[in-house]
Scaffold this active site. Structure first.
Site, short mmCIF file in Angstrom:
data_model
loop_
_atom_site.label_atom_id
_atom_site.label_comp_id
_atom_site.label_asym_id
_atom_site.label_seq_id
_atom_site.Cartn_x
_atom_site.Cartn_y
_atom_site.Cartn_z
N TYR A 40 38.66 29.63 39.31
CA TYR A 40 38.69 30.73 40.29
C TYR A 40 40.12 30.95 40.80
O TYR A 40 40.62 32.07 40.82
CB TYR A 40 37.73 30.41 41.44
CG TYR A 40 37.59 31.50 42.47
CD1 TYR A 40 36.71 32.56 42.26
CD2 TYR A 40 38.32 31.47 43.66
CE1 TYR A 40 36.56 33.57 43.22
CE2 TYR A 40 38.17 32.48 44.62
CZ TYR A 40 37.29 33.52 44.39
OH TYR A 40 37.14 34.51 45.33
N ASP B 44 29.09 45.80 32.72
CA ASP B 44 29.68 44.46 32.80
C ASP B 44 31.19 44.65 32.70
O ASP B 44 31.68 45.11 31.66
CB ASP B 44 29.14 43.61 31.64
CG ASP B 44 29.72 42.21 31.64
OD1 ASP B 44 30.78 41.98 32.25
OD2 ASP B 44 29.12 41.33 30.99
N VAL B 45 31.92 44.29 33.76
CA VAL B 45 33.36 44.59 33.77
C VAL B 45 34.15 43.78 32.73
O VAL B 45 35.30 44.11 32.44
CB VAL B 45 34.00 44.38 35.16
CG1 VAL B 45 33.44 45.35 36.18
CG2 VAL B 45 33.87 42.93 35.63
#
Ligand code: NAD
Length: 273
Positions: free
Chosen positions: A171, A71-72
């Protein structure tokens, strides 16, 4: 390596890590880097089988590849991933920080959890991956016979690093953040001959934006935003990634390469001058 071979396989002998490499743009980048001669680590968060299948395909074609889960957004997992890649292939030369996701909502309805999730994965995730790669570049032996730069980082941004996007403020903020993180890092590490750039895709046909191209009507509306008249494919981005990773772009750092069929050309102004 002679010049002809370098042209055909500009990344021969180098090692690349692609986050989110099991689908969409990342999967295209993985295949293109491998075809250009790099050994490739295919990171996945949840699609283990797809990442392993991609690695198998590369090995079957005579290349070198592994699948690496992480998981980054998790610091320890990212550091362990880079350690795993280094253990397997001996070094790291190229990072493509590609993982990303959307959690869309009107601003007034956006939950803190959805804000944080997008910033955590898209922006903090790229910070953690860039930092881990940078530490590796600085720790390992330099190989000027493989590449003029000591290391290359490519951040997957978006046209939304510059185009505001109502209903997607988390985003757009993450991608705007990537732009200045990338440029600040590029400025900081250029003296060490580490190149840091970004790619800003326009509309690319992948799972992240399926509803934007899935039906004829949706695609027609999308094409109104694309002067070049077609939706992009992962291969369009992959070709840009190979170029940014290779010595062909050795004098390029701190820049965003827009690969968007003209989406950032303000197409709404085309017949309204
Ligand atoms: P995608 O959904 O196929 O790919 C996103 C990848 O990120 C997936 O493989 C997913 O598993 C991975 N991921 C998500 N959360 C993760 C986590 N916590 N840790 C590790 N990996 C994680 O969509 P895509 O279009 O291929 O997106 C790739 C990148 O391109 C993203 O950064 C996206 O913002 C960017 N982008 C895409 C488009 C487009 O039109 N498709 C346009 C501009 C930018």
């Amino acid at each position: 390596m002679d010049q002809a071979e370098r042209l055909l396989r500009p990344l021969a002998g180098q090692v690349a890590l692609v986050t989110g490499g099991s689908s969409g743009i990342g999967a295209g980048v993985v295949q293109a880097l491998a075809a250009a001669g790099a050994a490739v680590a295919v990171n996945y968060a949840s699609h283990r089988e797809a990442a392993e299948e991609a690695a198998r395909r590369i090995e079957a074609a005579g290349g070198r590849a592994i699948a690496v889960g992480a998981d980054v957004a998790e610091e320890a997992a990212v550091d362990a991933m880079v350690a795993q890649v280094t253990e397997r292939f001996g070094r790291l030369d190229i990072l493509v920080a590609n993982s990303g996701l959307q959690r869309d909502a009107a601003f007034r309805d956006m939950s803190l959890a959805d804000w944080r999730k997008v910033i955590d994965v898209n922006l903090t995730g790229q910070f953690l991956c860039c930092r881990a790669a940078l530490r590796r570049f600085l720790a390992q032996e330099e190989r000027p016979d493989l590449s003029r730069a000591r290391g290359k980082i490519i951040c997957m941004s978006s046209v939304h690093e510059v185009i505001p996007w109502a209903g997607h403020a988390n985003y757009a903020a993450s991608k705007g953040g990537i732009m200045l993180m990338m440029k600040s890092l590029a400025q900081e590490v250029a003296p060490q001959r580490i190149r840091v750039n970004a790619i800003a895709p326009g509309a690319i046909r992948t799972p992240i934006n399926r509803e934007a191209w899935e039906t004829k009507e949706a695609e027609r509306r999308l094409l109104e935003l694309i002067p070049y008249g077609r939706v992009g494919e992962p291969e369009d981005i992959a070709a840009a990634a190979v170029w940014l990773a290779s010595d062909a772009s050795d004098y390029v750092t701190g820049t965003t390469l827009f690969v968007d069929g003209g989406m950032t050309l303000y197409p709404g102004f085309a017949d309204n001058g």
